[in-house]
Design a protein around this motif. Structure first.
Motif, PDB file in Angstrom:
ATOM      1  N   SER A 128       0.854  -1.187   0.000  1.00  0.00           N
ATOM      2  CA  SER A 128       0.000   0.000   0.000  1.00  0.00           C
ATOM      3  C   SER A 128       0.887   1.233   0.000  1.00  0.00           C
ATOM      4  CB  SER A 128      -0.872   0.009   1.259  1.00  0.00           C
ATOM      5  OG  SER A 128      -0.061   0.243   2.418  1.00  0.00           O
ATOM      6  N   LYS A 129       0.271   2.392  -0.027  1.00  0.00           N
ATOM      7  CA  LYS A 129       1.007   3.627   0.204  1.00  0.00           C
ATOM      8  C   LYS A 129       1.553   3.611   1.636  1.00  0.00           C
ATOM      9  CE  LYS A 129      -2.112   6.494  -2.628  1.00  0.00           C
ATOM     10  NZ  LYS A 129      -3.095   7.618  -2.561  1.00  0.00           N
ATOM     11  N   GLY A 231       4.222   0.109   5.402  1.00  0.00           N
ATOM     12  CA  GLY A 231       3.132  -0.104   4.458  1.00  0.00           C
ATOM     13  C   GLY A 231       2.479  -1.442   4.754  1.00  0.00           C
ATOM     14  N   ASP A 246      -5.393   1.569  -0.001  1.00  0.00           N
ATOM     15  CA  ASP A 246      -5.074   2.987  -0.217  1.00  0.00           C
ATOM     16  C   ASP A 246      -6.329   3.846  -0.153  1.00  0.00           C
ATOM     17  OD1 ASP A 246      -2.404   2.416  -0.513  1.00  0.00           O
ATOM     18  OD2 ASP A 246      -2.419   2.493  -2.707  1.00  0.00           O
ATOM     19  N   ASP A 250      -7.014   6.784   2.489  1.00  0.00           N
ATOM     20  CA  ASP A 250      -7.244   8.145   1.983  1.00  0.00           C
ATOM     21  C   ASP A 250      -8.553   8.708   2.527  1.00  0.00           C
ATOM     22  OD1 ASP A 250      -4.892   8.126   0.567  1.00  0.00           O
ATOM     23  OD2 ASP A 250      -5.815   7.686  -1.371  1.00  0.00           O
TER      24      ASP A 250
END
Length: 272
Positions: A128-129, A231, A246, A250
């Protein structure tokens, strides 16, 4: 672990690999069965987001009152909610998460174990980010007289296997003049400092600062800005799940949920 968390991950040919672990609330999913999850995300067990971790790594993931809790756990609950499923946690060896073996063997959908993103690990798994910035840190007895890594010359330093902390410590060993002793997990290495078995322990700053808070006869005397970021990792063939993670993170940052969770576990607002 700079979790974590962390060291070089070999790409494992795991078709015949036998893995074992214990799950939170029920056994780990058995066999290679894959089913389609919400939004086209492939899940190893219907109705569940199966997440591999390596206990204990407080405050990211640890057992409290028979239940696995922590910062990573709360964040992955957001992902499970987005997918319309529930989170199932499997406790398993850290190196098998970072190597991708757990994904090849269809043991887990994702890894959430304070995993530092490294070039080597990205060759083995998807990520992931980044969601958390970390440093390496040195834990010692408060009355030891040790104030920096250089003071460990001629002494023994505890490290956790398969972590970036182990790699960092071993790279500095010849220069400083200490030897390393490898432990399977963070609590064992940190408790070895309490017992006087080793002069210090190297691990991620988040977990060692938390340990020192709970054990005031120890303290973190030095931190090292290694530029690490955690991550959540997934199988190389499961980019859809990385995207879903993600998107969940977010959304949580946008509506303030991420900051609420961060403050719950670290006592301060999340960095911008």
């Amino acid at each position: 672990m700079v979790k974590k968390p962390y060291v070089a991950a070999a790409v494992v040919a795991a078709t015949a690999l036998a893995l074992s672990g214990c799950a939170n609330n029920s056994a780990a999913p058995a066999g290679p069965q894959t089913t389609a999850g919400t939004g086209g995300v492939a899940l190893v067990s219907p109705g569940k987001l199966t997440v591999c971790t390596h206990l204990a790594y407080k405050p990211f993931q640890y057992t409290d009152g028979g239940k696995i809790v922590g910062f990573d756990v709360d964040l992955m609950d957001l992902v499970a909610k987005k997918l319309g499923v529930t989170q199932e946690i499997v406790d398993i060896e850290f190196g098998q998460i970072t190597s991708g073996a757990v994904f090849t063997a269809k043991k887990c959908d994702a890894g959430a174990a304070a995993i530092t993103i490294t070039d080597e690990r990205q060759k083995a798994t998807g990520f992931s980010k980044p969601y958390f910035a970390s440093k390496q840190a040195l834990l010692v007895k408060a009355d030891s007289g040790i104030t920096k890594l250089a003071d460990l010359k001629g002494k023994e330093l505890g490290v956790q296997t398969d972590t970036t902390g182990q790699k960092f410590a071993e790279e500095k060993a010849a220069e400083v003049g200490y030897t390393t002793k490898v432990y399977d997990d963070m609590p064992t290495g940190s408790n070895a400092v309490l017992a006087g078995t080793v002069a210090g322990s190297m691990n991620d700053n988040g977990v060692l600062l938390d340990f020192a808070k709970d054990n005031p006869t120890t303290k973190v005397v030095e931190e090292f800005d290694t530029g690490e970021h955690y991550g959540f990792n997934v199988g190389k063939d499961n980019a859809a799940l990385a995207t879903a993670i993600d998107e969940a993170l977010d959304a949580a940052k946008a509506d303030g949920t991420f900051n609420t969770i961060y403050k719950k576990w670290f006592g301060v607002d999340a960095p911008k």
